[in-house]
Design an enzyme around this catalytic site. Structure first.
Site, PDB file in Angstrom:
ATOM      1  N   ASN A 161       0.876  -1.167   0.000  1.00 56.08           N
ATOM      2  CA  ASN A 161       0.000   0.000   0.000  1.00 56.08           C
ATOM      3  C   ASN A 161       0.911   1.214   0.000  1.00 56.08           C
ATOM      4  OD1 ASN A 161      -1.419   2.325   0.864  1.00 56.08           O
ATOM      5  ND2 ASN A 161      -3.055   1.061   1.697  1.00 56.08           N
ATOM      6  N   GLU A 166      -3.754   1.811  -3.091  1.00 54.44           N
ATOM      7  CA  GLU A 166      -3.878   3.256  -2.831  1.00 54.44           C
ATOM      8  C   GLU A 166      -2.945   4.052  -3.735  1.00 54.44           C
ATOM      9  OE1 GLU A 166      -5.473   5.391   0.748  1.00 54.44           O
ATOM     10  OE2 GLU A 166      -4.160   3.913   1.711  1.00 54.44           O
ATOM     11  N   TYR A 189      -7.605  -3.886  -2.302  1.00 58.80           N
ATOM     12  CA  TYR A 189      -7.566  -2.852  -1.273  1.00 58.80           C
ATOM     13  C   TYR A 189      -8.939  -2.848  -0.608  1.00 58.80           C
ATOM     14  CZ  TYR A 189      -7.452   1.756   0.931  1.00 58.80           C
ATOM     15  OH  TYR A 189      -7.530   2.787   1.850  1.00 58.80           O
ATOM     16  N   ASP A 206      -3.703  -4.883   0.746  1.00 60.27           N
ATOM     17  CA  ASP A 206      -4.058  -4.301   2.031  1.00 60.27           C
ATOM     18  C   ASP A 206      -5.486  -4.749   2.318  1.00 60.27           C
ATOM     19  OD1 ASP A 206      -4.730  -2.796   4.207  1.00 60.27           O
ATOM     20  OD2 ASP A 206      -4.471  -0.838   3.234  1.00 60.27           O
ATOM     21  N   ASN A 216      -6.766  -4.788   5.288  1.00 64.25           N
ATOM     22  CA  ASN A 216      -7.268  -3.907   6.353  1.00 64.25           C
ATOM     23  C   ASN A 216      -7.855  -4.643   7.548  1.00 64.25           C
ATOM     24  OD1 ASN A 216      -6.861  -1.075   6.418  1.00 64.25           O
ATOM     25  ND2 ASN A 216      -7.901  -0.908   4.437  1.00 64.25           N
ATOM     26  N   ASP A 252       2.655   4.520   5.325  1.00 60.07           N
ATOM     27  CA  ASP A 252       2.491   3.943   6.659  1.00 60.07           C
ATOM     28  C   ASP A 252       2.462   2.411   6.613  1.00 60.07           C
ATOM     29  OD1 ASP A 252       0.072   4.169   5.324  1.00 60.07           O
ATOM     30  OD2 ASP A 252      -1.047   4.971   7.022  1.00 60.07           O
ATOM     31  N   HIS A 253       2.417   1.838   5.414  1.00 62.01           N
ATOM     32  CA  HIS A 253       2.544   0.395   5.215  1.00 62.01           C
ATOM     33  C   HIS A 253       3.936   0.071   4.687  1.00 62.01           C
ATOM     34  CE1 HIS A 253      -1.904  -0.594   5.222  1.00 62.01           C
ATOM     35  NE2 HIS A 253      -1.942   0.711   5.055  1.00 62.01           N
TER      36      HIS A 253
END
Length: 267
Positions: free
Chosen positions: A9, A36, A109, A154, A156, A257-258
């Site tokens: 991501n 993303e 995603y 991702d 999540n 952040d990933h």
């Protein structure tokens, strides 16, 4: 032959092109799946990525949000985009990688779900659960067949207690709530999907792929979650080689952040 498949991501592919280049040159994955990407198809940085050796690229994008891409050193065919999202977001793309039998790579995603884990009052959480339900139905609808297939992305959700920094503290936090973990389990069970990272990294061991931007010192706090996954169809289980989580990428300049995760297959 061995093939390496990575997932990341990237949180805006154009903004983070320097670290995409750094990772591609260091790890040299044969297939790189991005989530993303946050860019319209017409503005996707094809030339920059082809310069890195990814001559075969399939994308599904939209302006400013979401977006997924499969970058490959091998030919891509049988491309499918997005049968899982009721909102029409660019959250899924699949393609057959390589000639002959090859493997089908699904890049997802999954919706994050907002802040409140209650579908009655939070439409984003309701959307997330609906999306996971469509993934569970994938095998019978022939959208997600567990035959020579890899699921990455991702997703999540951090399903295991060791996939979060504190199981107790996060039980009511979106990404680790029981209702999400149960839905995640139904998706896995529907296809018999094999959790590649946990095949090589024992479930008892803490494992994270995401650290919040909100932490002033993410490495010292180490309050992570494993939101990024690689799954294999059962017929590929015996072909799994090494897996790698590139934690160091969280400390690179202007990071996502990933961090990337990668698996090697002997096919």
């Amino acid at each position: 032959m061995p093939i390496t498949i990575a997932s990341w991501n990237i949180n805006s592919v154009r903004l983070r092109m320097p670290i995409v280049k750094r990772f591609a040159e260091a790890a040299r994955p044969d297939v790189l799946c991005l989530q993303e990407t946050k860019v319209r198809d017409e503005d996707f940085p094809f030339s920059d990525l082809r310069d890195l050796g990814y001559n075969h690229i399939e994308i599904s994008g939209q302006k400013g949000y979401h977006g997924v891409a499969i970058l490959s050193r091998f030919p891509l065919s049988d491309v499918v985009r997005g049968p899982f999202c009721r909102e029409g977001h660019a959250r899924h793309i699949a393609a057959r990688v390589g000639a002959g039998a090859g493997v089908t790579v699904h890049n997802f995603y999954v919706p994050a779900g907002g802040d409140e884990p209650d579908p009655a009052i939070n439409p984003k959480f309701d959307h997330k659960l609906h999306f996971l339900g469509r993934m569970s139905d994938g095998p019978k609808e022939r959208h997600l067949l567990p035959e020579r297939a890899v699921v990455v992305g991702d997703l999540n959700i951090a399903p295991l207690e060791t996939d979060v920094w504190s199981h107790k503290a996060l039980l009511k936090v979106v990404s680790h709530t029981p209702v999400e973990v149960e839905a995640f389990g139904r998706v896995q069970a529907a296809g018999g999907w094999v959790d590649a990272l946990r095949e090589r990294i024992p479930p008892a061991e803490k494992l994270y792929t995401w650290w919040s931007y909100r932490s002033p010192d993410w490495a010292a706090a180490d309050k992570g979650r494993r939101l990024d996954h690689v799954w294999l169809s059962p017929d590929l289980r015996q072909d799994l080689g090494a897996v790698t989580v590139f934690k160091e990428a969280r400390g690179w300049d202007k990071p996502s952040d990933h961090v990337p995760v990668m698996a090697e297959l002997r096919i």
